[in-house]
Design a protein around this motif. Structure first.
Motif, short mmCIF file in Angstrom:
data_model
loop_
_atom_site.label_atom_id
_atom_site.label_comp_id
_atom_site.label_asym_id
_atom_site.label_seq_id
_atom_site.Cartn_x
_atom_site.Cartn_y
_atom_site.Cartn_z
N CYS A 81 34.43 44.88 37.84
CA CYS A 81 35.47 44.88 36.80
C CYS A 81 36.32 43.62 36.90
O CYS A 81 36.84 43.31 37.97
CB CYS A 81 36.35 46.12 36.93
SG CYS A 81 35.43 47.66 36.71
N SER A 82 36.51 42.94 35.79
CA SER A 82 37.27 41.69 35.79
C SER A 82 38.73 41.90 36.18
O SER A 82 39.34 41.03 36.79
CB SER A 82 37.17 41.01 34.42
OG SER A 82 37.72 41.83 33.42
N LYS A 83 39.32 43.06 35.85
CA LYS A 83 40.71 43.34 36.20
C LYS A 83 40.86 43.93 37.60
O LYS A 83 41.96 44.23 38.04
CB LYS A 83 41.35 44.29 35.18
CG LYS A 83 41.52 43.65 33.82
CD LYS A 83 42.25 44.59 32.89
CE LYS A 83 42.50 43.93 31.56
NZ LYS A 83 43.25 44.82 30.66
N LYS A 84 39.74 44.11 38.29
CA LYS A 84 39.72 44.63 39.66
C LYS A 84 40.34 46.03 39.75
O LYS A 84 40.98 46.40 40.73
CB LYS A 84 40.40 43.67 40.62
CG LYS A 84 39.74 42.29 40.61
CD LYS A 84 40.47 41.33 41.48
CE LYS A 84 39.81 39.96 41.37
NZ LYS A 84 40.47 38.96 42.17
N ARG A 85 40.11 46.82 38.70
CA ARG A 85 40.53 48.21 38.69
C ARG A 85 39.68 48.97 37.68
O ARG A 85 39.15 48.40 36.73
CB ARG A 85 42.02 48.35 38.37
CG ARG A 85 42.45 47.79 37.04
CD ARG A 85 43.96 47.92 36.90
NE ARG A 85 44.43 47.45 35.62
CZ ARG A 85 44.99 46.28 35.41
NH1 ARG A 85 45.15 45.43 36.41
NH2 ARG A 85 45.41 45.93 34.22
N ASN A 86 39.53 50.26 37.93
CA ASN A 86 38.77 51.12 37.02
C ASN A 86 39.32 52.53 37.10
O ASN A 86 40.22 52.81 37.89
CB ASN A 86 37.26 51.05 37.31
CG ASN A 86 36.89 51.46 38.72
OD1 ASN A 86 37.70 51.95 39.49
ND2 ASN A 86 35.63 51.27 39.08
N ARG A 87 38.78 53.42 36.28
CA ARG A 87 39.33 54.77 36.22
C ARG A 87 38.33 55.74 35.60
O ARG A 87 37.49 55.33 34.80
CB ARG A 87 40.61 54.81 35.42
CG ARG A 87 40.40 54.55 33.93
CD ARG A 87 41.67 54.24 33.18
NE ARG A 87 42.21 53.00 33.65
CZ ARG A 87 43.51 52.75 33.82
NH1 ARG A 87 44.39 53.64 33.48
NH2 ARG A 87 43.93 51.60 34.26
N ILE A 88 38.45 57.00 36.00
CA ILE A 88 37.76 58.09 35.32
C ILE A 88 38.85 58.96 34.71
O ILE A 88 39.72 59.47 35.42
CB ILE A 88 36.91 58.94 36.28
CG1 ILE A 88 35.86 58.09 37.00
CG2 ILE A 88 36.22 60.08 35.51
CD1 ILE A 88 35.12 58.84 38.10
N CYS A 89 38.82 59.11 33.41
CA CYS A 89 39.84 59.88 32.70
C CYS A 89 39.44 61.35 32.59
O CYS A 89 38.32 61.67 32.21
CB CYS A 89 40.04 59.30 31.30
SG CYS A 89 40.57 57.58 31.30
#
Length: 131
Positions: free
Chosen positions: A40-48
């Motif tokens: 991930c380019s923003k160095k963060r991810n998530r599962i909603c």
């Protein structure tokens, strides 16, 4: 009724939604995010856990790398809470002039300190992830 997650639906880079009636997060989901965050380019991810961005309540499992920048933000007419599952971070609160008002260290529950916060007011804040 779907109880066990089948697949994640990616709605944007590093933003996954589950399409289940009952959503449960455990080590598998944590490990999935930790493995995928490096892409991930923003160095963060998530599962909603919520169905859409329009839902009144947003709940998610988020993975943030220590060198990710999260800009200060303020939520209008919305509360925010955060529970650290793994790692450490600082939540920084700002006064009306943009000066740092308070910094609270957050750690995982197995370590001394705070692992949860909830803001019930509109205040500028930012998260600085340390690990």
């Amino acid at each position: 009724m779907k109880i066990e997650p089948v697949n994640y639906r990616e709605k944007g880079e590093g933003i996954y939604y589950v399409e289940d009636d009952v959503v449960k997060f455990g080590p598998e989901e944590v490990n999935f995010l930790k493995e995928q965050v490096r892409f991930c380019s923003k160095k963060r991810n998530r599962i909603c856990a919520h169905s859409t961005a329009d839902d009144q309540l947003h709940e998610m499992l988020i993975c943030v790398m220590a060198d990710s920048y999260i800009a200060p933000a303020k939520h209008i007419s919305r509360a925010e809470s955060l529970h650290v599952v793994e790692g450490a971070a600082d939540i920084v609160f700002f006064d009306a002039d943009g000066n740092v008002d308070k910094v609270t260290e957050l750690t995982e529950p197995t370590l001394p300190g705070k692992f949860y916060y909830r803001m019930n007011t509109e205040i500028y804040h930012m998260l600085i992830v340390r690990s």
